[in-house]
Write a protein that holds these residues in place. Structure first.
Motif, PDB file in Angstrom:
ATOM      1  N   THR A 179     -16.311  -1.867   5.959  1.00 31.98           N
ATOM      2  CA  THR A 179     -15.239  -1.053   6.829  1.00 31.98           C
ATOM      3  C   THR A 179     -15.060   0.362   6.462  1.00 31.98           C
ATOM      4  OG1 THR A 179     -13.664  -1.594   4.986  1.00 31.98           O
ATOM      5  CG2 THR A 179     -13.682  -3.327   6.550  1.00 31.98           C
ATOM      6  N   LEU A 180     -15.611   0.737   5.555  1.00 30.65           N
ATOM      7  CA  LEU A 180     -15.767   2.160   5.187  1.00 30.65           C
ATOM      8  C   LEU A 180     -14.194   2.645   4.743  1.00 30.65           C
ATOM      9  CD1 LEU A 180     -18.166   3.586   7.770  1.00 30.65           C
ATOM     10  CD2 LEU A 180     -18.539   3.052   5.503  1.00 30.65           C
ATOM     11  N   SER A 181     -13.550   1.904   4.028  1.00 36.25           N
ATOM     12  CA  SER A 181     -12.232   2.057   3.770  1.00 36.25           C
ATOM     13  C   SER A 181     -11.894   1.604   2.136  1.00 36.25           C
ATOM     14  CB  SER A 181     -11.117   1.147   4.620  1.00 36.25           C
ATOM     15  OG  SER A 181     -11.294   1.393   6.066  1.00 36.25           O
ATOM     16  N   TYR A 182     -10.983   2.141   1.653  1.00 40.81           N
ATOM     17  CA  TYR A 182     -10.524   1.369   0.373  1.00 40.81           C
ATOM     18  C   TYR A 182      -9.438   0.161   0.469  1.00 40.81           C
ATOM     19  CZ  TYR A 182     -12.352   5.924  -1.622  1.00 40.81           C
ATOM     20  OH  TYR A 182     -13.364   6.829  -1.913  1.00 40.81           O
ATOM     21  N   TRP A 183      -9.461  -0.603  -0.228  1.00 40.83           N
ATOM     22  CA  TRP A 183      -8.608  -1.956  -0.220  1.00 40.83           C
ATOM     23  C   TRP A 183      -7.809  -1.943  -1.467  1.00 40.83           C
ATOM     24  CZ3 TRP A 183      -8.001  -4.276   4.105  1.00 40.83           C
ATOM     25  CH2 TRP A 183      -8.771  -3.861   5.264  1.00 40.83           C
ATOM     26  N   VAL A 184      -6.470  -2.304  -1.387  1.00 36.42           N
ATOM     27  CA  VAL A 184      -5.695  -2.714  -2.418  1.00 36.42           C
ATOM     28  C   VAL A 184      -4.985  -4.060  -2.493  1.00 36.42           C
ATOM     29  CG1 VAL A 184      -3.596  -2.047  -3.830  1.00 36.42           C
ATOM     30  CG2 VAL A 184      -5.162  -0.076  -2.975  1.00 36.42           C
ATOM     31  N   ALA A 185      -5.339  -4.932  -3.363  1.00 30.34           N
ATOM     32  CA  ALA A 185      -4.825  -6.009  -3.335  1.00 30.34           C
ATOM     33  C   ALA A 185      -3.826  -6.159  -4.408  1.00 30.34           C
ATOM     34  CB  ALA A 185      -5.734  -7.217  -3.733  1.00 30.34           C
ATOM     35  N   SER A 186      -2.180  -6.642  -4.089  1.00 34.90           N
ATOM     36  CA  SER A 186      -1.362  -6.509  -4.998  1.00 34.90           C
ATOM     37  C   SER A 186      -0.623  -7.972  -4.594  1.00 34.90           C
ATOM     38  CB  SER A 186      -0.204  -5.383  -4.603  1.00 34.90           C
ATOM     39  OG  SER A 186       0.223  -5.606  -3.531  1.00 34.90           O
ATOM     40  N   HIS A 187       0.651  -7.907  -5.220  1.00 34.83           N
ATOM     41  CA  HIS A 187       1.382  -9.321  -5.024  1.00 34.83           C
ATOM     42  C   HIS A 187       1.893  -9.172  -3.792  1.00 34.83           C
ATOM     43  CE1 HIS A 187       4.391  -6.325  -6.530  1.00 34.83           C
ATOM     44  NE2 HIS A 187       5.340  -6.965  -5.730  1.00 34.83           N
ATOM     45  N   ALA A 188       2.253  -8.283  -3.196  1.00 30.69           N
ATOM     46  CA  ALA A 188       2.508  -7.701  -1.879  1.00 30.69           C
ATOM     47  C   ALA A 188       1.574  -8.151  -0.527  1.00 30.69           C
ATOM     48  CB  ALA A 188       3.107  -6.555  -1.813  1.00 30.69           C
ATOM     49  N   GLY A 189       0.374  -8.313  -1.050  1.00 27.56           N
ATOM     50  CA  GLY A 189      -0.646  -8.548  -0.225  1.00 27.56           C
ATOM     51  C   GLY A 189      -1.623  -7.468   0.068  1.00 27.56           C
ATOM     52  N   LEU A 190      -2.671  -7.444   0.811  1.00 32.71           N
ATOM     53  CA  LEU A 190      -3.658  -6.720   1.034  1.00 32.71           C
ATOM     54  C   LEU A 190      -3.505  -5.420   1.966  1.00 32.71           C
ATOM     55  CD1 LEU A 190      -6.718  -6.608   0.168  1.00 32.71           C
ATOM     56  CD2 LEU A 190      -7.153  -7.913   2.347  1.00 32.71           C
ATOM     57  N   THR A 191      -3.754  -4.144   1.504  1.00 31.07           N
ATOM     58  CA  THR A 191      -3.489  -2.842   2.222  1.00 31.07           C
ATOM     59  C   THR A 191      -4.912  -2.242   2.510  1.00 31.07           C
ATOM     60  OG1 THR A 191      -1.118  -2.972   1.180  1.00 31.07           O
ATOM     61  CG2 THR A 191      -1.969  -0.931   2.280  1.00 31.07           C
ATOM     62  N   GLU A 192      -5.182  -1.845   3.482  1.00 34.13           N
ATOM     63  CA  GLU A 192      -6.094  -0.774   3.685  1.00 34.13           C
ATOM     64  C   GLU A 192      -5.890   0.511   3.689  1.00 34.13           C
ATOM     65  OE1 GLU A 192      -9.892  -0.254   6.960  1.00 34.13           O
ATOM     66  OE2 GLU A 192      -7.950  -1.348   7.639  1.00 34.13           O
ATOM     67  N   ALA A 193      -6.685   1.296   2.930  1.00 34.61           N
ATOM     68  CA  ALA A 193      -6.658   2.934   3.079  1.00 34.61           C
ATOM     69  C   ALA A 193      -7.822   3.515   3.685  1.00 34.61           C
ATOM     70  CB  ALA A 193      -6.309   3.400   1.650  1.00 34.61           C
ATOM     71  N   ARG A 194      -7.740   4.279   4.598  1.00 37.18           N
ATOM     72  CA  ARG A 194      -8.842   4.659   5.391  1.00 37.18           C
ATOM     73  C   ARG A 194      -9.584   5.839   4.622  1.00 37.18           C
ATOM     74  NH1 ARG A 194     -11.287   1.790   9.176  1.00 37.18           N
ATOM     75  NH2 ARG A 194     -10.031   0.807  10.315  1.00 37.18           N
ATOM     76  N   ASP A 195      -8.877   6.615   3.700  1.00 35.42           N
ATOM     77  CA  ASP A 195      -9.645   7.611   2.885  1.00 35.42           C
ATOM     78  C   ASP A 195      -8.954   7.876   1.626  1.00 35.42           C
ATOM     79  OD1 ASP A 195      -7.443   9.236   3.279  1.00 35.42           O
ATOM     80  OD2 ASP A 195      -8.090   9.985   5.303  1.00 35.42           O
ATOM     81  N   SER A 196      -9.487   8.280   0.616  1.00 29.94           N
ATOM     82  CA  SER A 196      -8.998   8.549  -0.697  1.00 29.94           C
ATOM     83  C   SER A 196      -7.569   9.145  -0.590  1.00 29.94           C
ATOM     84  CB  SER A 196      -9.755   9.090  -1.652  1.00 29.94           C
ATOM     85  OG  SER A 196      -9.951  10.645  -1.100  1.00 29.94           O
ATOM     86  N   GLY A 197      -7.092  10.016   0.187  1.00 32.78           N
ATOM     87  CA  GLY A 197      -5.747  10.649   0.351  1.00 32.78           C
ATOM     88  C   GLY A 197      -4.840   9.724   0.713  1.00 32.78           C
ATOM     89  N   ASP A 198      -5.302   8.623   1.669  1.00 28.55           N
ATOM     90  CA  ASP A 198      -4.410   7.376   1.967  1.00 28.55           C
ATOM     91  C   ASP A 198      -4.041   6.569   0.720  1.00 28.55           C
ATOM     92  OD1 ASP A 198      -4.023   8.507   4.555  1.00 28.55           O
ATOM     93  OD2 ASP A 198      -5.175   6.979   5.426  1.00 28.55           O
ATOM     94  N   LEU A 199      -5.476   6.368   0.179  1.00 33.82           N
ATOM     95  CA  LEU A 199      -5.270   5.461  -1.156  1.00 33.82           C
ATOM     96  C   LEU A 199      -4.588   6.116  -2.410  1.00 33.82           C
ATOM     97  CD1 LEU A 199      -6.345   3.130  -2.795  1.00 33.82           C
ATOM     98  CD2 LEU A 199      -8.512   4.634  -3.505  1.00 33.82           C
ATOM     99  N   LEU A 200      -4.441   7.142  -2.561  1.00 31.52           N
ATOM    100  CA  LEU A 200      -3.536   8.014  -3.507  1.00 31.52           C
ATOM    101  C   LEU A 200      -2.024   7.686  -3.044  1.00 31.52           C
ATOM    102  CD1 LEU A 200      -5.802  11.312  -4.457  1.00 31.52           C
ATOM    103  CD2 LEU A 200      -5.130   8.991  -5.694  1.00 31.52           C
ATOM    104  N   LEU A 201      -1.711   7.746  -1.883  1.00 33.15           N
ATOM    105  CA  LEU A 201      -0.140   7.579  -1.406  1.00 33.15           C
ATOM    106  C   LEU A 201       0.166   6.323  -1.717  1.00 33.15           C
ATOM    107  CD1 LEU A 201      -0.235   9.646   2.050  1.00 33.15           C
ATOM    108  CD2 LEU A 201       0.780  10.260  -0.121  1.00 33.15           C
ATOM    109  N   LEU A 202      -0.505   5.149  -1.829  1.00 36.89           N
ATOM    110  CA  LEU A 202      -0.553   3.756  -2.097  1.00 36.89           C
ATOM    111  C   LEU A 202      -0.178   3.536  -3.691  1.00 36.89           C
ATOM    112  CD1 LEU A 202      -2.788   1.931   0.338  1.00 36.89           C
ATOM    113  CD2 LEU A 202      -0.563   2.290   0.550  1.00 36.89           C
TER     114      LEU A 202
END
Length: 71
Positions: free
Chosen positions: A36-59
């Protein structure tokens, strides 16, 4: 492309970034998806995709909660 530990070497920087952020957020699962060329975060709330490291840091909120002095 050559593989390093199951990861393609061309994405070594992205995998290292995800691993660094994982250390500061042990309550989450963080990884870089090569397909996907994306970062992914799995939490108790579900799965979230971040398209780049800037979006990831916002999460993420890696800063520890500050306790007021005297408590």
């Amino acid at each position: 492309m050559p593989r390093l530990g199951g990861h393609r070497s061309e994405f070594a920087r992205e995998h290292a970034r995800a691993a660094d952020l994982q250390r500061y957020n042990p309550h989450l699962l963080i990884w870089f998806g090569e397909q996907t060329l994306s970062y992914w975060v799995a939490s108790h709330a579900g799965l979230t995709e971040a398209r780049d490291s800037g979006d990831l840091l916002l999460l993420l909120d890696p800063a520890p909660t500050r306790v007021p002095a005297g408590r």
